[in-house]
Design an enzyme around this catalytic site. Structure first.
Site, PDB file in Angstrom:
ATOM      1  N   ILE A  82       0.803  -1.261  -0.005  1.00  0.00           N
ATOM      2  CA  ILE A  82      -0.115  -0.211  -0.057  1.00  0.00           C
ATOM      3  C   ILE A  82       0.829   1.254  -0.008  1.00  0.00           C
ATOM      4  CG2 ILE A  82      -0.537  -0.058   2.444  1.00  0.00           C
ATOM      5  CD1 ILE A  82      -2.988   1.184   1.954  1.00  0.00           C
ATOM      6  N   GLU A 116       2.614  -7.386   6.775  1.00  0.00           N
ATOM      7  CA  GLU A 116       3.793  -7.186   7.502  1.00  0.00           C
ATOM      8  C   GLU A 116       4.325  -5.944   7.270  1.00  0.00           C
ATOM      9  OE1 GLU A 116       4.498 -10.329   5.170  1.00  0.00           O
ATOM     10  OE2 GLU A 116       4.184 -11.524   6.929  1.00  0.00           O
ATOM     11  N   ASN A 121       8.728   1.579  10.414  1.00  0.00           N
ATOM     12  CA  ASN A 121       7.870   2.482   9.298  1.00  0.00           C
ATOM     13  C   ASN A 121       6.948   2.922  10.102  1.00  0.00           C
ATOM     14  OD1 ASN A 121       6.259   3.287   7.454  1.00  0.00           O
ATOM     15  ND2 ASN A 121       6.363   1.637   6.134  1.00  0.00           N
ATOM     16  N   TYR A 128      -2.012   1.636  10.652  1.00  0.00           N
ATOM     17  CA  TYR A 128      -2.755   0.434  10.799  1.00  0.00           C
ATOM     18  C   TYR A 128      -3.231   0.355  12.356  1.00  0.00           C
ATOM     19  CZ  TYR A 128       0.086  -0.889   6.817  1.00  0.00           C
ATOM     20  OH  TYR A 128       0.530  -1.055   5.459  1.00  0.00           O
TER      21      TYR A 128
END
Ligand SMILES: CC(C)(COP(=O)(O)OP(=O)(O)OC[C@H]1O[C@@H](n2cnc3c(N)ncnc32)[C@H](O)[C@@H]1OP(=O)(O)O)[C@@H](O)C(=O)NCCC(=O)NCCS
Length: 161
Positions: A82, A116, A121, A128
């Protein structure tokens, strides 16, 4: 297509999420190379145009603002990629794309979505977590990194129906 002057948060109604097509790949590869230190090649994207994959584009008019690649494995969806255009980050586009692919996966009978993410990050982990994902494990040394290898955090979200 030049990047529009998105100086503010984008209205959800200004964005269209649609299936990605092979014709989008020049724009995708341009964003991909700016988004990752180890970008996917064109061949990797082309290999994902299969029945068990869903490839999504999020567009603002003619401008491709981001994309996502999801693999369906039995009843589990795996988010493989993404990415949003670097000039339009932080405007809610990644969130809208993620919500779209989650609701599509739920509609298509997937029970959960797994992914994952590099442990470093922060932007992706922030996205998320705010959307309800929780860490379910780690894969030590999963990713190549400039300083050797880097861990992956494995995250999951149940797709209750
Ligand atoms: C991760 C990524 C897709 C996020 O896209 P985006 O369009 O910037 O995200 P959004 O604007 O929709 O942000 C939604 C939420 O994510 C979180 N978030 C986004 N950027 C963040 C950052 N830099 N730090 C912390 N949290 C962040 C915030 O909670 C944000 O909500 P808020 O703006 O209301 O606070 C984008 O940074 C990207 O393409 N990165 C490069 C590719 C990549 O790493 N992909 C993930 C691979 S696992």
């Amino acid at each position: 297509m030049p990047c529009p002057d998105l100086y503010r948060r984008v209205m959800a109604t200004d964005l269209l999420v649609r299936p990605l097509s092979p014709a989008d790949l020049p724009s995708v590869l341009d964003i991909e190379r700016q988004g990752y230190s180890y970008p996917w090649s064109e061949a990797v994207f082309l290999d994902c145009f299969k029945d068990s994959y869903r490839l999504w584009a999020v567009c603002h008019g003619e401008f491709l603002a981001g994309y996502a690649v999801v693999a369906y494995m039995v009843d589990e969806a795996h988010l493989l990629n993404i990415c949003t255009h670097p000039q339009v980050r932080g405007k809610g586009i990644g969130r809208q794309l993620l919500r779209h692919l989650l609701s599509a996966a739920s509609r298509e009978g997937m029970s959960k979505l797994l992914l994952e993410v590099r442990a470093s990050n922060e932007a992706a982990i922030g996205l998320y977590e705010v959307e309800g994902f929780r860490e379910i494990g780690r894969r030590p040394g999963y990713y190549p990194a400039a300083s050797g290898r880097e861990d992956a955090r494995v995250m999951a979200l149940g797709l209750g129906r």
